[in-house]
Design a protein around this motif. Sequence first.
Motif, PDB file in Angstrom:
ATOM      1  N   ASN A 100       4.270  15.213 -22.678  1.00 44.97           N
ATOM      2  CA  ASN A 100       5.010  16.474 -22.614  1.00 44.97           C
ATOM      3  C   ASN A 100       5.231  16.925 -21.171  1.00 44.97           C
ATOM      4  OD1 ASN A 100       5.146  16.747 -25.459  1.00 44.97           O
ATOM      5  ND2 ASN A 100       3.060  17.557 -25.488  1.00 44.97           N
ATOM      6  N   ASN A 101       5.454  15.928 -20.276  1.00 46.48           N
ATOM      7  CA  ASN A 101       5.764  16.197 -18.858  1.00 46.48           C
ATOM      8  C   ASN A 101       4.672  17.011 -18.164  1.00 46.48           C
ATOM      9  OD1 ASN A 101       8.220  14.921 -19.376  1.00 46.48           O
ATOM     10  ND2 ASN A 101       9.223  16.849 -19.912  1.00 46.48           N
ATOM     11  N   ASN A 102       3.398  16.721 -18.512  1.00 43.87           N
ATOM     12  CA  ASN A 102       2.299  17.509 -17.940  1.00 43.87           C
ATOM     13  C   ASN A 102       1.928  17.078 -16.525  1.00 43.87           C
ATOM     14  OD1 ASN A 102       1.239  15.034 -18.836  1.00 43.87           O
ATOM     15  ND2 ASN A 102      -0.798  15.903 -19.173  1.00 43.87           N
ATOM     16  N   ILE A 103       2.530  15.986 -16.029  1.00 49.43           N
ATOM     17  CA  ILE A 103       2.331  15.545 -14.653  1.00 49.43           C
ATOM     18  C   ILE A 103       3.602  15.837 -13.866  1.00 49.43           C
ATOM     19  CG2 ILE A 103       1.822  13.563 -13.162  1.00 49.43           C
ATOM     20  CD1 ILE A 103       0.480  12.232 -15.554  1.00 49.43           C
ATOM     21  N   PRO A 104       3.497  16.351 -12.647  1.00 49.45           N
ATOM     22  CA  PRO A 104       4.709  16.632 -11.873  1.00 49.45           C
ATOM     23  C   PRO A 104       5.635  15.416 -11.823  1.00 49.45           C
ATOM     24  CG  PRO A 104       2.806  17.503 -10.736  1.00 49.45           C
ATOM     25  CD  PRO A 104       2.276  16.717 -11.890  1.00 49.45           C
ATOM     26  N   PRO A 105       6.941  15.629 -11.961  1.00 46.08           N
ATOM     27  CA  PRO A 105       7.882  14.501 -11.986  1.00 46.08           C
ATOM     28  C   PRO A 105       7.988  13.801 -10.633  1.00 46.08           C
ATOM     29  CG  PRO A 105       9.062  16.583 -11.885  1.00 46.08           C
ATOM     30  CD  PRO A 105       7.616  16.932 -12.085  1.00 46.08           C
ATOM     31  N   LEU A 106       8.518  12.582 -10.682  1.00 47.40           N
ATOM     32  CA  LEU A 106       8.800  11.821  -9.469  1.00 47.40           C
ATOM     33  C   LEU A 106      10.180  12.205  -8.964  1.00 47.40           C
ATOM     34  CD1 LEU A 106       7.689   8.263 -10.677  1.00 47.40           C
ATOM     35  CD2 LEU A 106       6.334   9.905  -9.377  1.00 47.40           C
ATOM     36  N   ALA A 107      10.302  12.415  -7.671  1.00 50.32           N
ATOM     37  CA  ALA A 107      11.607  12.720  -7.064  1.00 50.32           C
ATOM     38  C   ALA A 107      12.094  11.466  -6.343  1.00 50.32           C
ATOM     39  CB  ALA A 107      11.479  13.886  -6.091  1.00 50.32           C
ATOM     40  N   TRP A 108      13.245  10.950  -6.750  1.00 51.14           N
ATOM     41  CA  TRP A 108      13.793   9.712  -6.202  1.00 51.14           C
ATOM     42  C   TRP A 108      15.125   9.954  -5.500  1.00 51.14           C
ATOM     43  CZ3 TRP A 108      12.192   4.518  -6.497  1.00 51.14           C
ATOM     44  CH2 TRP A 108      11.094   4.234  -7.329  1.00 51.14           C
ATOM     45  N   PHE A 109      15.391   9.119  -4.513  1.00 48.37           N
ATOM     46  CA  PHE A 109      16.736   9.060  -3.949  1.00 48.37           C
ATOM     47  C   PHE A 109      16.946   7.666  -3.377  1.00 48.37           C
ATOM     48  CE2 PHE A 109      20.117   9.675  -0.803  1.00 48.37           C
ATOM     49  CZ  PHE A 109      21.047  10.338  -1.595  1.00 48.37           C
ATOM     50  N   THR A 110      18.060   7.058  -3.743  1.00 47.49           N
ATOM     51  CA  THR A 110      18.426   5.777  -3.156  1.00 47.49           C
ATOM     52  C   THR A 110      19.838   5.889  -2.616  1.00 47.49           C
ATOM     53  OG1 THR A 110      18.558   3.391  -3.493  1.00 47.49           O
ATOM     54  CG2 THR A 110      19.268   4.774  -5.334  1.00 47.49           C
ATOM     55  N   SER A 111      20.094   5.244  -1.485  1.00 47.95           N
ATOM     56  CA  SER A 111      21.391   5.413  -0.828  1.00 47.95           C
ATOM     57  C   SER A 111      21.720   4.230   0.055  1.00 47.95           C
ATOM     58  CB  SER A 111      21.390   6.691   0.017  1.00 47.95           C
ATOM     59  OG  SER A 111      20.370   6.625   1.013  1.00 47.95           O
ATOM     60  N   TYR A 112      22.991   4.163   0.428  1.00 47.37           N
ATOM     61  CA  TYR A 112      23.417   3.209   1.455  1.00 47.37           C
ATOM     62  C   TYR A 112      24.171   3.977   2.521  1.00 47.37           C
ATOM     63  CZ  TYR A 112      28.268   3.379  -0.169  1.00 47.37           C
ATOM     64  OH  TYR A 112      29.541   3.800  -0.493  1.00 47.37           O
ATOM     65  N   GLY A 113      24.178   3.429   3.714  1.00 46.06           N
ATOM     66  CA  GLY A 113      24.960   4.001   4.801  1.00 46.06           C
ATOM     67  C   GLY A 113      25.532   2.878   5.631  1.00 46.06           C
ATOM     68  N   LYS A 114      26.743   3.081   6.150  1.00 43.66           N
ATOM     69  CA  LYS A 114      27.332   2.068   7.033  1.00 43.66           C
ATOM     70  C   LYS A 114      28.243   2.722   8.049  1.00 43.66           C
ATOM     71  CE  LYS A 114      30.480   0.666   3.269  1.00 43.66           C
ATOM     72  NZ  LYS A 114      30.910  -0.511   2.465  1.00 43.66           N
ATOM     73  N   ALA A 115      28.186   2.160   9.264  1.00 43.35           N
ATOM     74  CA  ALA A 115      29.004   2.663  10.366  1.00 43.35           C
ATOM     75  C   ALA A 115      28.943   1.652  11.499  1.00 43.35           C
ATOM     76  CB  ALA A 115      28.495   4.026  10.851  1.00 43.35           C
ATOM     77  N   GLY A 116      30.075   1.433  12.150  1.00 40.52           N
ATOM     78  CA  GLY A 116      30.107   0.578  13.333  1.00 40.52           C
ATOM     79  C   GLY A 116      29.619  -0.835  13.097  1.00 40.52           C
ATOM     80  N   GLY A 117      29.881  -1.385  11.907  1.00 43.44           N
ATOM     81  CA  GLY A 117      29.461  -2.746  11.621  1.00 43.44           C
ATOM     82  C   GLY A 117      28.008  -2.880  11.209  1.00 43.44           C
ATOM     83  N   LYS A 118      27.280  -1.778  11.090  1.00 45.45           N
ATOM     84  CA  LYS A 118      25.887  -1.811  10.655  1.00 45.45           C
ATOM     85  C   LYS A 118      25.787  -1.185   9.263  1.00 45.45           C
ATOM     86  CE  LYS A 118      22.604  -1.330  13.595  1.00 45.45           C
ATOM     87  NZ  LYS A 118      21.612  -0.836  14.578  1.00 45.45           N
ATOM     88  N   GLN A 119      24.776  -1.600   8.524  1.00 40.77           N
ATOM     89  CA  GLN A 119      24.583  -1.087   7.185  1.00 40.77           C
ATOM     90  C   GLN A 119      23.096  -1.018   6.871  1.00 40.77           C
ATOM     91  OE1 GLN A 119      26.730  -4.101   7.519  1.00 40.77           O
ATOM     92  NE2 GLN A 119      24.715  -4.965   8.011  1.00 40.77           N
ATOM     93  N   ILE A 120      22.780  -0.143   5.929  1.00 40.89           N
ATOM     94  CA  ILE A 120      21.384   0.044   5.542  1.00 40.89           C
ATOM     95  C   ILE A 120      21.334   0.540   4.105  1.00 40.89           C
ATOM     96  CG2 ILE A 120      21.326   2.418   6.438  1.00 40.89           C
ATOM     97  CD1 ILE A 120      18.384   1.966   7.200  1.00 40.89           C
ATOM     98  N   ALA A 121      20.328   0.095   3.362  1.00 39.64           N
ATOM     99  CA  ALA A 121      20.054   0.596   2.016  1.00 39.64           C
ATOM    100  C   ALA A 121      18.635   1.155   2.008  1.00 39.64           C
ATOM    101  CB  ALA A 121      20.188  -0.519   0.985  1.00 39.64           C
ATOM    102  N   VAL A 122      18.475   2.299   1.373  1.00 44.44           N
ATOM    103  CA  VAL A 122      17.207   3.032   1.429  1.00 44.44           C
ATOM    104  C   VAL A 122      16.804   3.498   0.037  1.00 44.44           C
ATOM    105  CG1 VAL A 122      16.137   5.162   2.265  1.00 44.44           C
ATOM    106  CG2 VAL A 122      17.566   3.824   3.794  1.00 44.44           C
ATOM    107  N   ALA A 123      15.515   3.513  -0.222  1.00 41.51           N
ATOM    108  CA  ALA A 123      14.992   4.164  -1.424  1.00 41.51           C
ATOM    109  C   ALA A 123      13.761   4.969  -1.034  1.00 41.51           C
ATOM    110  CB  ALA A 123      14.633   3.150  -2.492  1.00 41.51           C
ATOM    111  N   VAL A 124      13.721   6.206  -1.491  1.00 40.79           N
ATOM    112  CA  VAL A 124      12.598   7.115  -1.203  1.00 40.79           C
ATOM    113  C   VAL A 124      12.092   7.674  -2.523  1.00 40.79           C
ATOM    114  CG1 VAL A 124      11.845   9.203  -0.012  1.00 40.79           C
ATOM    115  CG2 VAL A 124      13.602   7.744   1.028  1.00 40.79           C
TER     116      VAL A 124
END
Length: 482
Positions: free
Chosen positions: A426-450
């Motif tokens: 019954n959701n008695n433990i605080p939920p997990l907060a997630w974020f995943t993303s990509y970024g690219k600029a100037g020929g560089k790119q990155i993928a992240v998950a937090v």
Amino acid sequence: MNKTIRRASVFCLLLVLALLVRVTWVQAYQGQALADNKNNRRNLIGQYENPLGNIIVGGTAITGSEKTGGKDFGYKRTYTDGPLYAPITGYSSQAFGTSMLEGVYKNVLNGSDSRLKTVMDILTNKRASPGNVLTTIDKDVQKAAYDGLDGKQGAAVAIDPATGEILAVVNNPSYDPGRISGANDKAAWDELAADKGKAMENVALRKPQAPGSTFKLVTLAAAIENGLVTSIDQPTGVPGNYTIPGTRTKLPSEAGDEACNNVSARTALKLSCNNVFAELASKLGQDKMRAMAEKLGFNTQIDTPVRTNPPSKYPTKKLSVDQIAQTGIGQFDVQATPLQMAMVTSAIENGGKLAAPHMVSEVTDSGGTVLESFKEPKTQQVMNPKTASMLQDAMRTVATEGGGKPAQVAGAEVGGKTGTAQRGVNNNIPPLAWFTSYGKAGGKQIAVAVMIENSDTDRSEIGGGRLAAPIAQKMMAAWLKK
């Protein structure tokens, strides 16, 4: 010579021959096994008789060795910024063994690897000069993640999608491996282990948990690949007032039933509409959902070279229709590590190609000669380039109009996906907060998950966009603005 003496002489000769055979057997056949036995204290003493080789980040050693002044162990391991890099280095302890890169490359770092031996080393039976391990970690991305997680319990991973190079692996809480590197550090070990090893637990690589709505990227990928979604801007026909298939249970969405009624896949991803992705998973079925997840790395142990054990998981046992629907929103028995979700985003950003993630670029001997190189990792096309393009498009909307706004980096293209995963009965433990993303600029790119497991934020305020996205933003900016 009488008969009795002759028999005794023969018996003694046989005993001598048996002894010679046994000694020969031990020296010729069992000698190496005995020498390599983990309980052979001489090996342990030999490992720390001289300075160890080093683990290197950005050309700088983050490990070292110092004299102990002790009788048995001449040196012990030291660490620079130990808590920052502990999820990567692990520990090298005279009392408790090794872990992570220290464990994987123990023989290289202590000089016992046969590839390090010179002809003179072989002739003199001397331990070779130790080698070094060069990592792919970027110190700025690593520090951005570490500082961002300050005050929060969680983990973060960053990958270069084009090369598979892991740029950051961070856990909080962390620990200083230098505290347990000596032979008499049991008190420090007991302190670290008191909370079930939480400080030493590698959450980023080895603790799969419910990914929540970030898994909707996998669901949408499967739907596009299987022709269930042909346009991300076409209405899906899924009602906002949605009942989980096979049940009488309503499945609410945070944005509300009206906002999620008959919306497109783009809007569904932006608003994180549970109804749309539960219905897509239900229509796709377990086999197609699992196939897409496994292409992206689920249900597979991944060697980075630190092994992800246990692996991220999409259920393999037969599920009911309502359970399949729940997997579409990253719940039920779906589990993922931050590394796994960074891999998902990495494949999306890289045109559907998944480069094998790795945190070591080269292993060298003391003179710099390369023993192993990982600069050309295996790459696999896991989804159609058009599928990846559609997903990128939808993720950009999340970052510009949805909950991913805090992740925007000036001058860069950013796409993201938020997630909040429920936990406990019954959701008695605080939920997990997630974020995943990509970024690219100037020929560089990155993928992240937090992923944030816990924070000092009020429960009602816990969400991937609010807690995790700002950390992802700092990590992407550290890489893209170099």
